[in-house]
Design an enzyme around this catalytic site. Structure first.
Site, short mmCIF file in Angstrom:
data_model
loop_
_atom_site.label_atom_id
_atom_site.label_comp_id
_atom_site.label_asym_id
_atom_site.label_seq_id
_atom_site.Cartn_x
_atom_site.Cartn_y
_atom_site.Cartn_z
N GLU A 252 -15.31 5.17 -15.33
CA GLU A 252 -15.80 5.19 -13.96
C GLU A 252 -15.22 6.23 -13.09
OE1 GLU A 252 -17.85 2.83 -12.71
OE2 GLU A 252 -17.33 3.89 -10.89
N THR A 294 -23.61 3.63 -11.28
CA THR A 294 -23.23 3.50 -12.61
C THR A 294 -24.66 3.20 -13.49
OG1 THR A 294 -20.95 2.46 -12.08
CG2 THR A 294 -22.03 2.22 -14.12
N HIS A 409 -12.37 2.70 -9.92
CA HIS A 409 -13.55 2.28 -8.89
C HIS A 409 -13.19 2.31 -7.44
CE1 HIS A 409 -17.13 0.91 -6.80
NE2 HIS A 409 -17.74 0.81 -8.11
N ASP A 468 -19.40 8.59 -15.00
CA ASP A 468 -20.59 8.27 -14.72
C ASP A 468 -21.17 8.98 -13.44
OD1 ASP A 468 -18.96 7.06 -13.01
OD2 ASP A 468 -19.91 5.12 -13.18
N HIS A 469 -20.17 9.15 -12.64
CA HIS A 469 -20.69 9.80 -11.09
C HIS A 469 -19.48 10.21 -10.26
CE1 HIS A 469 -19.57 6.04 -9.48
NE2 HIS A 469 -20.41 5.48 -10.56
C1 GP9 Z 1 -20.40 -2.35 -11.59
C2 GP9 Z 1 -19.59 -0.95 -11.91
C3 GP9 Z 1 -19.65 -0.29 -10.80
O1 GP9 Z 1 -20.66 -3.18 -12.58
O2 GP9 Z 1 -20.48 -0.53 -12.88
O3 GP9 Z 1 -20.89 0.12 -10.36
P1 GP9 Z 1 -20.83 1.16 -9.24
O4 GP9 Z 1 -20.52 0.87 -7.93
O5 GP9 Z 1 -19.94 2.43 -9.42
O6 GP9 Z 1 -22.23 1.81 -9.27
MN MN Z 2 -19.46 3.63 -11.31
#
Ligand code: GP9
Ligand code: MN
Length: 631
Positions: A252, A294, A409, A468-469
């Site tokens: 993440e 994500t 996150h 992921d980003h």
């Molecule tokens: C939510 C998690 C975070 O289930 O995958 O999502 P994001 O805010 O990074 O898109």
């Molecule tokens: Mn994410």
């Protein structure tokens, strides 16, 4: 009780009763997660706003019709509320249009609905009974009291209240309606009834695009894909991991700049740095996500399609036909599973996973989550991996699994006892804390690797780790520039900051650091290549990272792109390696001098645009339903 009062503001009474009831259901019957005072407030206001808007419409009707309108509006509203509650008790989610039209779902629902009735549900019908009694035909003493002159006033007040609600929701969750996020977010911010209107609007919009699409559009797309991304030459890497289990770990919000980097002299990611030495590590790997964050990264890596320019395809196009990795591997005898300790409906994963053929989804229900073992968005990553092991060990092999982490996150919160590196000192609290949660994630992954080794899973698996980003948005550019020891973050730097780490770890192979450009779109073909699965009939926009003949650019969703030599963004071409400006279309245009763009660049720009458009056409038109993946 209204005997002496000839004209009662029945619609106000009905609004108050219905509003109060709806609030009761939101607050005490659904298990909606409220994180702050603002969310509490919106949840309280919204039911009354909506009730007033609907019941207030009655003032536009002839007196004879007003009572009837109010009683039926109450009946329908109550039924909608109650059906959602029953559905929620079974699926932890709200009803959407596609759910209503999925026959199989309805069957399941029938069986378990009875079991979900509760005595307390009677409370939901009290105001309905009251309103129906008050509006019986022979009661002529009751009507809506506003005389016609005030119609507009009632409507204006309703609309103003609705607008107020929307503004509060926007403050709480910017871009809520554009991005979708989660049905729970929508319901808690705009209310159940407005959510249904939103859902109907959105679904009909995509249905319309789907209806007007036809199979002929596919011809050009297939030709393009075959010419540009298929027929990859096979080398010794083809099939090198044949039959192995696949474990994909989504890191993440991890960006590449933390890898092999330090904070005040201390390594940020000691474990991942060591893993660089033992894996194929791609140092110029770009995330290609858009608003779906994500979920977009999941969409890209499973389908090798681009995410949508706005909204999350996971939300808007979860009923399309796809040929995603889980399904392809399923045909090869693989079992697939996703592990993620968040609500199953977040990003509409529960529905999308069913569509793309994921066999098991271990969502928050599969985990023991309490105050002690969670922080920020939920279960801490170390706990998450720990608790996942028992499920992993029970999966039939070979399997394709994805683990989506959560602790790193935004806003990067961490308990003091979990912090093993200090904070950065800048004006951005976000960036300051980021290093600590990244370090925590690094340790979580290390712990998971140890568990994989201890349980014997490791040897038979290949492990793919990817960011992921981005985690640090442009909003923190000043602090970021300070950390990176730069004067400022230029558009070139911005693109380079979209690099996220990619590790392909194949136990037994030495690996190497690879500098070739790569993107998330390449993950699906890469994995199929390593597993030795022929994908010549697949339609992908990426190419295997191990094939000798690769596509020459990585396109980002906003039309920026990267080639071996160049980075193009914001109308500027930069030298990819030095960051030097090569050609600035803005300046050239300002000069009004004749602009000569080399043919090669024009062609590249066109191809990037074309590719993004083709991918959008596939998704908007649900074009894969016309394609035979078997032939
Ligand atoms: C939510 C998690 C975070 O289930 O995958 O999502 P994001 O805010 O990074 O898109
Ligand atoms: Mn994410």
């Amino acid at each position: 009780m209204f005997k002496n009062n000839k004209k009662v503001d029945l619609y106000i009474l009905a609004s108050i009763l219905f509003g109060a009831k709806t609030y009761m259901v939101y607050r005490f019957f659904f298990t909606i997660n409220l994180e702050n005072f603002m969310q509490e407030l919106i949840l309280l206001i919204n039911p009354f706003v909506t009730a007033f808007l609907v019941f207030g419409l009655s003032v536009w009707l002839k007196e004879s019709k007003q009572l009837r309108f109010i009683r039926y509006a109450n009946l329908i509203g109550t039924l909608i509320l109650y059906c959602n509650l029953l559905y929620y008790r079974n699926f932890g989610d709200f009803i959407t249009l596609p759910v209503l039209f999925q026959g199989s779902n309805a069957g399941d629902l029938g069986a378990s609905t009875f079991a979900s009735l509760r005595l307390q549900d009677l409370l939901i019908f009290i105001d309905l009974v009251l309103i129906w009694r008050l509006t019986r035909k022979n009661r002529t003493d009751l009507t809506v009291s506003f005389v016609s002159k005030k119609k507009k006033l009632v409507l204006s007040i309703s609309i103003l209240m609705l607008l107020g609600n929307y503004i509060l929701a926007e403050i709480e969750r910017p871009q809520l309606l554009q991005r979708g996020f989660d049905r729970e977010y929508l319901v808690k911010n705009i209310g159940l009834f407005n959510f249904h209107i939103y859902d109907i609007f959105q679904q009909s919009h995509s249905q319309a695009q789907r209806v007007f699409a036809d199979g002929n559009q596919l011809y050009d797309i297939v030709t393009y894909v075959k010419e540009n991304t298929t027929d990859q030459e096979k080398n010794e890497y083809f099939g090198i991991a044949e039959g192995k289990n696949v474990i994909v770990i989504s890191l993440e919000s991890v960006q590449s700049f933390v890898i092999n980097n330090t904070l005040y002299g201390e390594e940020i990611t000691p474990f991942l740095n060591q893993l660089v030495e033992e894996s194929f590590y791609f140092e110029n790997f770009y995330h290609q996500t858009e608003q779906g964050k994500t979920s977009d990264h999941e969409f890209i890596i499973e389908n090798s399609l681009y995410p949508l320019p706005s909204g999350a395809a996971y939300f808007t196009h979860s009923s399309n036909t796809y040929m995603a990795t889980p399904e392809i591997l399923g045909n090869e005898g693989y079992t697939s599973a996703v592990f993620h300790a968040n609500t199953g409906s977040f990003w509409n994963r529960n529905n999308m996973y069913a569509t793309i053929g994921i066999d098991h989804f271990y969502d928050i229900e599969a985990y023991e989550v309490n105050d002690l073992n969670s922080v920020g968005w939920g279960l801490k990553d170390k706990e998450f991996f720990e608790q996942s092991m028992k499920y992993l060990l029970n999966l039939p092999e070979p399997y394709y699994t994805r683990f989506i982490t959560l602790t790193n996150h935004h806003p990067f919160e961490l308990d003091e006892e979990d912090a093993t590196i200090g904070q950065y000192h800048s004006n951005s609290r976000t960036l300051n804390r980021y290093f600590q949660t990244v370090r925590y994630l690094d340790e979580s992954v290390e712990q998971f690797f140890n568990q994989l080794k201890e349980s014997g899973i490791y040897e038979d698996s290949i492990i793919i780790l990817l960011g992921d980003h981005y985690g640090i948005s442009d909003f923190h550019n000043r602090s970021m520039a300070m950390y990176l020891d730069k004067d400022e973050i230029t558009p070139y730097d911005h693109i380079q900051l979209q690099r996220v780490p990619l590790f392909i770890h194949i136990p037994g192979l030495e690996g190497e650091t690879i500098s070739d450009i790569a993107g998330q779109i390449d993950i699906k073909p890469t994995l199929l290549y390593l597993l030795g699965i022929d994908d010549s009939n697949d339609l992908s926009f990426g190419t295997s990272l191990f094939a000798p003949n690769r596509k020459e650019f990585v396109a980002l969703r906003d039309g920026s792109f990267i080639t071996d030599e160049l980075i193009f963004t914001k109308d500027i071409y930069y030298n990819r390696l030095t960051g030097e400006e090569i050609l600035n279309l803005n300046e050239a245009l300002d000069d009004e001098s004749e602009l000569i763009i080399p043919d090669e660049l024009v062609k590249l720009n066109e191809q990037v645009e074309l590719e993004l458009t083709y991918s959008d056409q596939i998704i908007y038109g649900d074009l894969f339903r016309f394609y035979n993946f078997e032939k």
